[in-house]
Motif scaffolding. Structure first.
Motif, PDB file in Angstrom:
ATOM      1  N   SER A 183       0.872  -1.265  -0.063  1.00  0.00           N
ATOM      2  CA  SER A 183      -0.110   0.005   0.086  1.00  0.00           C
ATOM      3  C   SER A 183       0.973   1.398   0.037  1.00  0.00           C
ATOM      4  CB  SER A 183      -0.852   0.145   1.138  1.00  0.00           C
ATOM      5  OG  SER A 183      -1.643  -1.114   1.190  1.00  0.00           O
ATOM      6  N   PHE A 184       2.055   1.257   0.612  1.00  0.00           N
ATOM      7  CA  PHE A 184       3.033   2.422   0.616  1.00  0.00           C
ATOM      8  C   PHE A 184       3.252   2.626  -0.420  1.00  0.00           C
ATOM      9  CE2 PHE A 184       7.490   3.929   1.345  1.00  0.00           C
ATOM     10  CZ  PHE A 184       7.048   5.230   1.650  1.00  0.00           C
ATOM     11  N   ILE A 185       3.936   1.591  -1.175  1.00  0.00           N
ATOM     12  CA  ILE A 185       4.645   1.743  -2.480  1.00  0.00           C
ATOM     13  C   ILE A 185       3.569   2.102  -3.570  1.00  0.00           C
ATOM     14  CG2 ILE A 185       5.521   0.285  -4.517  1.00  0.00           C
ATOM     15  CD1 ILE A 185       7.437   0.517  -1.871  1.00  0.00           C
ATOM     16  N   MET A 186       2.351   1.752  -3.430  1.00  0.00           N
ATOM     17  CA  MET A 186       1.169   2.248  -4.338  1.00  0.00           C
ATOM     18  C   MET A 186       1.061   3.602  -4.120  1.00  0.00           C
ATOM     19  SD  MET A 186      -1.192  -1.264  -4.133  1.00  0.00           S
ATOM     20  CE  MET A 186      -2.543  -0.638  -5.473  1.00  0.00           C
ATOM     21  N   LEU A 187       0.694   3.897  -2.961  1.00  0.00           N
ATOM     22  CA  LEU A 187       0.766   5.397  -2.699  1.00  0.00           C
ATOM     23  C   LEU A 187       1.818   6.526  -3.230  1.00  0.00           C
ATOM     24  CD1 LEU A 187      -0.592   5.326   1.237  1.00  0.00           C
ATOM     25  CD2 LEU A 187      -1.748   6.372  -0.621  1.00  0.00           C
ATOM     26  N   THR A 188       3.183   5.821  -3.119  1.00  0.00           N
ATOM     27  CA  THR A 188       4.160   6.520  -3.413  1.00  0.00           C
ATOM     28  C   THR A 188       3.988   6.532  -4.867  1.00  0.00           C
ATOM     29  OG1 THR A 188       5.535   5.533  -1.983  1.00  0.00           O
ATOM     30  CG2 THR A 188       6.561   6.723  -3.689  1.00  0.00           C
ATOM     31  N   GLY A 189       3.768   5.716  -5.713  1.00  0.00           N
ATOM     32  CA  GLY A 189       3.645   5.843  -7.072  1.00  0.00           C
ATOM     33  C   GLY A 189       2.497   6.539  -7.628  1.00  0.00           C
ATOM     34  N   GLY A 190       1.235   6.504  -6.731  1.00  0.00           N
ATOM     35  CA  GLY A 190       0.221   7.470  -6.947  1.00  0.00           C
ATOM     36  C   GLY A 190       0.526   8.852  -6.839  1.00  0.00           C
ATOM     37  N   LEU A 191       1.320   9.228  -5.762  1.00  0.00           N
ATOM     38  CA  LEU A 191       1.565  10.564  -5.518  1.00  0.00           C
ATOM     39  C   LEU A 191       2.515  11.043  -6.678  1.00  0.00           C
ATOM     40  CD1 LEU A 191       2.252  10.580  -1.814  1.00  0.00           C
ATOM     41  CD2 LEU A 191       0.409  11.752  -2.908  1.00  0.00           C
ATOM     42  N   MET A 192       3.427  10.314  -7.011  1.00  0.00           N
ATOM     43  CA  MET A 192       4.130  10.681  -8.353  1.00  0.00           C
ATOM     44  C   MET A 192       3.197  10.884  -9.433  1.00  0.00           C
ATOM     45  SD  MET A 192       7.781   8.263  -8.069  1.00  0.00           S
ATOM     46  CE  MET A 192       6.989   7.367  -8.965  1.00  0.00           C
ATOM     47  N   GLY A 193       2.430  10.166 -10.068  1.00  0.00           N
ATOM     48  CA  GLY A 193       1.430  10.316 -10.945  1.00  0.00           C
ATOM     49  C   GLY A 193       0.665  11.350 -10.626  1.00  0.00           C
ATOM     50  N   LEU A 194       0.104  11.769  -9.486  1.00  0.00           N
ATOM     51  CA  LEU A 194      -0.637  12.741  -9.420  1.00  0.00           C
ATOM     52  C   LEU A 194       0.096  14.171  -9.443  1.00  0.00           C
ATOM     53  CD1 LEU A 194      -3.024  14.395  -8.081  1.00  0.00           C
ATOM     54  CD2 LEU A 194      -2.198  13.933  -5.925  1.00  0.00           C
ATOM     55  N   ILE A 195       1.379  14.307  -9.238  1.00  0.00           N
ATOM     56  CA  ILE A 195       2.275  15.391  -9.561  1.00  0.00           C
ATOM     57  C   ILE A 195       2.298  15.594 -10.953  1.00  0.00           C
ATOM     58  CG2 ILE A 195       4.679  16.422  -9.451  1.00  0.00           C
ATOM     59  CD1 ILE A 195       4.891  15.009  -6.709  1.00  0.00           C
ATOM     60  N   ASP A 196       2.642  14.429 -11.705  1.00  0.00           N
ATOM     61  CA  ASP A 196       2.645  14.500 -13.267  1.00  0.00           C
ATOM     62  C   ASP A 196       1.302  14.980 -13.791  1.00  0.00           C
ATOM     63  OD1 ASP A 196       4.370  13.976 -15.444  1.00  0.00           O
ATOM     64  OD2 ASP A 196       3.385  12.098 -16.117  1.00  0.00           O
ATOM     65  N   ASP A 197       0.084  14.567 -13.560  1.00  0.00           N
ATOM     66  CA  ASP A 197      -1.114  14.927 -13.708  1.00  0.00           C
ATOM     67  C   ASP A 197      -1.452  16.548 -13.648  1.00  0.00           C
ATOM     68  OD1 ASP A 197      -1.988  12.762 -15.002  1.00  0.00           O
ATOM     69  OD2 ASP A 197      -2.690  11.966 -13.081  1.00  0.00           O
ATOM     70  N   LEU A 198      -1.017  16.815 -12.233  1.00  0.00           N
ATOM     71  CA  LEU A 198      -1.039  18.159 -12.036  1.00  0.00           C
ATOM     72  C   LEU A 198      -0.142  19.199 -12.874  1.00  0.00           C
ATOM     73  CD1 LEU A 198      -1.206  18.064  -8.067  1.00  0.00           C
ATOM     74  CD2 LEU A 198      -3.269  18.462  -9.543  1.00  0.00           C
ATOM     75  N   LEU A 199       1.005  18.621 -13.025  1.00  0.00           N
ATOM     76  CA  LEU A 199       1.883  19.415 -14.000  1.00  0.00           C
ATOM     77  C   LEU A 199       1.306  19.683 -15.433  1.00  0.00           C
ATOM     78  CD1 LEU A 199       5.567  18.138 -13.001  1.00  0.00           C
ATOM     79  CD2 LEU A 199       4.670  20.497 -12.741  1.00  0.00           C
TER      80      LEU A 199
END
Length: 356
Positions: free
Chosen positions: A77-93
């Motif tokens: 779950s922690f690894i998935m959250l880490t990946g998701g936060l990276m993807g979220l930053i990419d989406d926001l940019l």
């Protein structure tokens, strides 16, 4: 954990994903956070909410609150959250528009050269190269090309910057010290490069395959369900739980993401699924079957890399967009990719049951 508990985990995750996706979709619609496809065959999807992977992050916090004493679930779950936060930053940019690219159509009866392309009669293309941008005005004025629309191109970090950031989930997983063996081999310090390469590859493969309604979610769902069956055949039910959670997230999201999709997962979602799947495969130590189950996205990634290395030439990248460009319907492509994934998984499961 017995089968009944795994079923409960699946149901809870499935229902919570549907609820989370419903509210995330409603919020994204209100905030007008929507997709603007650059592929001409998908331009009708403009306005569909994106960043639906935010629902996955809410579901993961719910799972963590329930399984706080399960080390494997917490790590994944922690690894998935880490990946998701990276993807979220990419989406926001990506909400920032880098430029507007013209889309033109050849309205003559003969090919029209523009930039690196030789545009056939009736064909459309985006004006992307500097040479083409200089030529387009004159060709439109000469009555050879017709300006159809202008598409906003999202801002993206450089490929090198993205790859450096995407190394983090694999590094975090290796630092936990739980990855000690892989496919029957003791890893030692090799746990670091193997974890990093596995997660980097999985994140990018799922991200690349995510370009049609239900395509990525369906493939990961089939692969995850197959990994659950693999764990059952192996007699190790602990291998089933992480994949049951992944499958439930994907199937719950498909309620809204199947054709015609009313929400897209964005990089937020594809990074969650890619990181989670690879982490689960490594933690459960099923590398051979895990790679086989993801054969379709891996194959698509290899084809795209060959295109970028100028070994082959695709009119549109990745391969599923090329197939759509040549007239194959989106639903047929998605069902074909799902079917190929299922066939690969069935072959692996038969081999496991009868020979290993």
């Amino acid at each position: 954990m017995d089968i009944s508990n795994i079923i409960i985990v699946f149901i809870l995750t499935f229902v919570s994903t549907i609820i989370a996706t419903f509210f995330v979709r409603k919020t994204l619609l209100s905030a007008d956070v929507s997709d603007s496809p650059i592929v001409s065959e998908h331009r009708h999807k403009a306005g569909t909410p994106t960043m639906g992977g935010l629902a996955f992050l809410f579901v993961l916090t719910f799972i963590i609150s329930i399984y706080y004493n399960n080390t494997a679930i917490l790590i994944i779950s922690f690894i998935m959250l880490t990946g998701g936060l990276m993807g979220l930053i990419d989406d926001l940019l990506g909400l920032k528009v880098k430029e507007y690219q013209k889309v033109v159509r050849n309205i003559t009866d003969s090919p029209v050269p523009i930039g690196l392309l030789n545009l056939g009669p009736g064909e459309e293309a985006r004006v992307t190269t500097d040479e083409a941008k200089q030529q387009v005005g004159g060709l439109v004025e000469a009555g050879k090309l017709e300006l159809i629309t202008e598409i906003p191109i999202k801002f993206e970090p450089s490929e090198s910057a993205k790859i450096v950031v995407q190394l983090l989930p694999g590094l975090f997983l290796a630092l936990t010290g739980v990855i000690t063996t892989c496919g029957g081999f003791t890893l030692g310090l090799l746990a670091y490069p193997i974890s990093i390469i596995a997660l980097l590859g999985s994140i990018n493969a799922i991200n690349l395959i995510d370009g049609m309604d239900g395509l990525a979610a369906g493939i990961v769902a089939i692969a995850s369900v197959s990994c659950c069956i693999y764990g059952f055949i192996s007699g190790d039910l602990t291998k089933m739980t992480p994949f049951a959670i992944l499958a439930a997230i994907c199937i719950g999201f498909l309620v809204f993401n199947k054709h015609p999709a009313s929400i897209f997962m964005g990089d937020t979602g594809s990074f969650v699924l890619g990181a989670g799947y690879a982490a689960a495969v490594l933690l459960c130590d099923i590398p051979y079957f895990g790679v086989l189950a993801l054969a379709v996205p891996i194959g698509s990634t290899i084809i795209s890399l060959m295109h970028r290395a100028n070994i082959i030439n695709l009119p549109v990248e990745p391969l599923h967009h090329t197939l759509n460009y040549h007239g194959m319907s989106e639903t047929k492509i998605v069902y074909s990719y799902w079917g190929l994934t299922a066939v690969a998984c069935i072959i692996g499961l038969i081999a496991k049951y009868y020979f290993f």
